[in-house]
Design a protein around this motif. Sequence first.
Motif, mmCIF file in Angstrom:
data_model
loop_
_atom_site.group_PDB
_atom_site.id
_atom_site.type_symbol
_atom_site.label_atom_id
_atom_site.label_comp_id
_atom_site.label_asym_id
_atom_site.label_seq_id
_atom_site.Cartn_x
_atom_site.Cartn_y
_atom_site.Cartn_z
ATOM 1 N N TYR A 28 -26.123 34.289 -55.953
ATOM 2 C CA TYR A 28 -25.908 35.153 -54.803
ATOM 3 C C TYR A 28 -26.077 34.373 -53.501
ATOM 4 O O TYR A 28 -25.304 34.537 -52.555
ATOM 5 N N LEU A 29 -27.078 33.515 -53.471
ATOM 6 C CA LEU A 29 -27.238 32.668 -52.289
ATOM 7 C C LEU A 29 -26.006 31.805 -52.080
ATOM 8 O O LEU A 29 -25.569 31.591 -50.946
ATOM 9 N N SER A 30 -25.441 31.344 -53.172
ATOM 10 C CA SER A 30 -24.223 30.555 -53.068
ATOM 11 C C SER A 30 -23.111 31.363 -52.412
ATOM 12 O O SER A 30 -22.444 30.895 -51.484
ATOM 13 N N GLN A 31 -22.912 32.567 -52.888
ATOM 14 C CA GLN A 31 -21.873 33.425 -52.314
ATOM 15 C C GLN A 31 -22.146 33.694 -50.844
ATOM 16 O O GLN A 31 -21.224 33.711 -50.022
ATOM 17 N N GLN A 75 -34.190 26.452 -55.157
ATOM 18 C CA GLN A 75 -35.516 26.520 -54.534
ATOM 19 C C GLN A 75 -35.586 27.638 -53.497
ATOM 20 O O GLN A 75 -36.502 28.462 -53.519
ATOM 21 N N LEU A 76 -34.608 27.634 -52.596
ATOM 22 C CA LEU A 76 -34.617 28.665 -51.557
ATOM 23 C C LEU A 76 -34.478 30.047 -52.166
ATOM 24 O O LEU A 76 -35.159 30.993 -51.764
ATOM 25 N N ALA A 77 -33.613 30.168 -53.175
ATOM 26 C CA ALA A 77 -33.419 31.468 -53.811
ATOM 27 C C ALA A 77 -34.707 31.953 -54.452
ATOM 28 O O ALA A 77 -35.049 33.134 -54.377
ATOM 29 N N GLU A 78 -35.431 31.013 -55.057
ATOM 30 C CA GLU A 78 -36.709 31.366 -55.671
ATOM 31 C C GLU A 78 -37.675 31.896 -54.630
ATOM 32 O O GLU A 78 -38.297 32.945 -54.812
ATOM 33 N N ILE A 79 -37.794 31.176 -53.515
ATOM 34 C CA ILE A 79 -38.741 31.593 -52.478
ATOM 35 C C ILE A 79 -38.310 32.914 -51.852
ATOM 36 O O ILE A 79 -39.131 33.781 -51.583
ATOM 37 N N ALA A 80 -37.011 33.037 -51.633
ATOM 38 C CA ALA A 80 -36.509 34.241 -50.963
ATOM 39 C C ALA A 80 -36.343 35.404 -51.934
ATOM 40 O O ALA A 80 -35.905 36.471 -51.531
ATOM 41 N N LYS A 81 -36.652 35.171 -53.196
ATOM 42 C CA LYS A 81 -36.595 36.212 -54.223
ATOM 43 C C LYS A 81 -35.185 36.771 -54.392
ATOM 44 O O LYS A 81 -34.994 37.989 -54.530
ATOM 45 N N ILE A 82 -34.209 35.908 -54.367
ATOM 46 C CA ILE A 82 -32.848 36.319 -54.707
ATOM 47 C C ILE A 82 -32.320 35.340 -55.741
ATOM 48 O O ILE A 82 -32.929 34.308 -56.001
ATOM 49 N N MET A 141 -38.942 47.436 -55.325
ATOM 50 C CA MET A 141 -39.311 47.573 -53.918
ATOM 51 C C MET A 141 -40.347 48.687 -53.759
ATOM 52 O O MET A 141 -40.708 49.396 -54.659
ATOM 53 N N SER A 142 -40.794 48.882 -52.559
ATOM 54 C CA SER A 142 -41.774 49.907 -52.298
ATOM 55 C C SER A 142 -41.103 51.116 -51.682
ATOM 56 O O SER A 142 -40.484 51.032 -50.636
ATOM 57 N N ASP A 143 -41.211 52.231 -52.365
ATOM 58 C CA ASP A 143 -40.601 53.419 -51.804
ATOM 59 C C ASP A 143 -41.628 54.277 -51.096
ATOM 60 O O ASP A 143 -41.296 55.172 -50.351
ATOM 61 N N ASP A 144 -42.869 53.972 -51.302
ATOM 62 C CA ASP A 144 -43.903 54.760 -50.657
ATOM 63 C C ASP A 144 -44.710 53.863 -49.737
ATOM 64 O O ASP A 144 -45.452 52.995 -50.172
ATOM 65 N N GLU A 145 -44.540 54.110 -48.455
ATOM 66 C CA GLU A 145 -45.196 53.241 -47.483
ATOM 67 C C GLU A 145 -46.504 53.867 -47.054
ATOM 68 O O GLU A 145 -46.602 54.486 -46.006
ATOM 69 N N LYS A 146 -47.488 53.716 -47.887
ATOM 70 C CA LYS A 146 -48.783 54.272 -47.529
ATOM 71 C C LYS A 146 -49.644 53.187 -46.885
ATOM 72 O O LYS A 146 -49.354 52.008 -46.982
ATOM 73 N N SER A 180 -27.984 42.024 -47.017
ATOM 74 C CA SER A 180 -28.671 43.114 -46.349
ATOM 75 C C SER A 180 -29.814 42.560 -45.511
ATOM 76 O O SER A 180 -30.210 41.409 -45.639
ATOM 77 N N ALA A 181 -30.346 43.417 -44.651
ATOM 78 C CA ALA A 181 -31.404 42.976 -43.748
ATOM 79 C C ALA A 181 -32.651 42.571 -44.525
ATOM 80 O O ALA A 181 -33.362 41.647 -44.128
ATOM 81 N N ASP A 182 -32.882 43.232 -45.627
ATOM 82 C CA ASP A 182 -34.045 42.915 -46.428
ATOM 83 C C ASP A 182 -33.967 41.480 -46.938
ATOM 84 O O ASP A 182 -34.904 40.694 -46.800
ATOM 85 N N VAL A 183 -32.829 41.155 -47.516
ATOM 86 C CA VAL A 183 -32.622 39.790 -48.000
ATOM 87 C C VAL A 183 -32.665 38.801 -46.849
ATOM 88 O O VAL A 183 -33.245 37.714 -46.955
ATOM 89 N N LEU A 184 -32.078 39.208 -45.740
ATOM 90 C CA LEU A 184 -32.060 38.335 -44.566
ATOM 91 C C LEU A 184 -33.477 38.003 -44.111
ATOM 92 O O LEU A 184 -33.782 36.865 -43.746
ATOM 93 N N LYS A 185 -34.336 38.993 -44.151
ATOM 94 C CA LYS A 185 -35.717 38.774 -43.753
ATOM 95 C C LYS A 185 -36.399 37.787 -44.699
ATOM 96 O O LYS A 185 -37.114 36.887 -44.270
ATOM 97 N N ASN A 186 -36.155 37.950 -45.989
ATOM 98 C CA ASN A 186 -36.760 37.054 -46.960
ATOM 99 C C ASN A 186 -36.277 35.618 -46.761
ATOM 100 O O ASN A 186 -37.068 34.681 -46.843
ATOM 101 N N ILE A 187 -34.989 35.469 -46.508
ATOM 102 C CA ILE A 187 -34.463 34.127 -46.291
ATOM 103 C C ILE A 187 -35.077 33.521 -45.039
ATOM 104 O O ILE A 187 -35.469 32.352 -45.019
ATOM 105 N N ALA A 188 -35.162 34.339 -43.992
ATOM 106 C CA ALA A 188 -35.747 33.840 -42.750
ATOM 107 C C ALA A 188 -37.182 33.389 -42.967
ATOM 108 O O ALA A 188 -37.586 32.308 -42.528
ATOM 109 N N ASN A 189 -37.951 34.180 -43.671
ATOM 110 C CA ASN A 189 -39.328 33.808 -43.946
ATOM 111 C C ASN A 189 -39.395 32.542 -44.785
ATOM 112 O O ASN A 189 -40.229 31.673 -44.539
ATOM 113 N N ALA A 190 -38.527 32.446 -45.764
ATOM 114 C CA ALA A 190 -38.524 31.273 -46.621
ATOM 115 C C ALA A 190 -38.197 30.013 -45.830
ATOM 116 O O ALA A 190 -38.634 28.922 -46.172
#
Lengths: 123, 123
Positions: free
Chosen positions: A44-47, A33-40, B1-6, A56-66
């Motif tokens: 990988y979430l298990s690992q 469920q969390l992986a689905e919401i966080a788009k990972i 992902m988005s490579d162009d941040e317009k 990465s920070a991008d994934v971290l942000k998604n998890i935080a939002n989720a």
Amino acid sequence: MSDDEKGGAGAAWRSLGDFIRSQRELANLSMRQLAEIAKISNPYLSQVERGLYKPSADVLKNIANALHMSAETMYAQAGLLDDSPDRDESHHGVEHAVKLDPLLTVDQKETIIRIYRSFLGRE
Amino acid sequence: MSDDEKGGAGAAWRSLGDFIRSQRELANLSMRQLAEIAKISNPYLSQVERGLYKPSADVLKNIANALHMSAETMYAQAGLLDDSPDRDESHHGVEHAVKLDPLLTVDQKETIIRIYRSFLGRE
DNA sequence: TGCTTGCGCTAAGTATACCAAGCACATGCT
DNA sequence: AGCATGTGCTTGGTATACTTAGCGCAAGCA
């Protein structure tokens, strides 16, 4: 409702993965469920939760939002934010927050703090 | 992902790379100097400034420190901080502090939060 | 008894962040 | 002229973040 915490007492998370796992269980979400919401992916979430990979920070942000928490909190836990030296470190956040809560009565505060301290094993 | 941040209304920097480059030039640092301080290789810094790679949060933090700016500012520029937090009043104090307490188990946290909510009258 | 569905985890591969070596062009010095 | 030393950039490789396919186990249901 929720399964038992294996291993018993001592929930001090040693790593970011432990933190994420505890937050996920607190939200009553399965890995998929969390992986689905966080788009990972769920493996990988298990690992990540087992501390094998550092996301990465991008994934971290998604998890935080989720998990409905701010990205800053996540980054702080990941050790990616510790360049600001002045951190107002109030020692026991729980007791502090309880005492400052405007909606609780004095007796209720004492009750919660008593329970909290009993959980920590000190009087 | 988005490579162009317009669509960044009023954004002076087209991308993160431009931002870093301008800040570096503003500090009168060469690529090798900044790379040295930020503990990355100068070719990689070149790629980053040209927008070919998107650096990890760790590298971002080092670059921010090398440029004497806060990591938050860097993350904001990198688009890693713009989460949309729901303004939930439960985030404010007690529940937040309980969830972040490293000494409690998941079950203990659930117990305390349940008691707290029962005290507030909203189950 | 099987079948299905959920869980977390493993294994093997792909994508990408990142580094070491070196190129091409400047400037300055002798 | 040469040769240093500076700049930013390219190339080729390694480390690691991340995914897709699938395993083993437990719980619900025919």
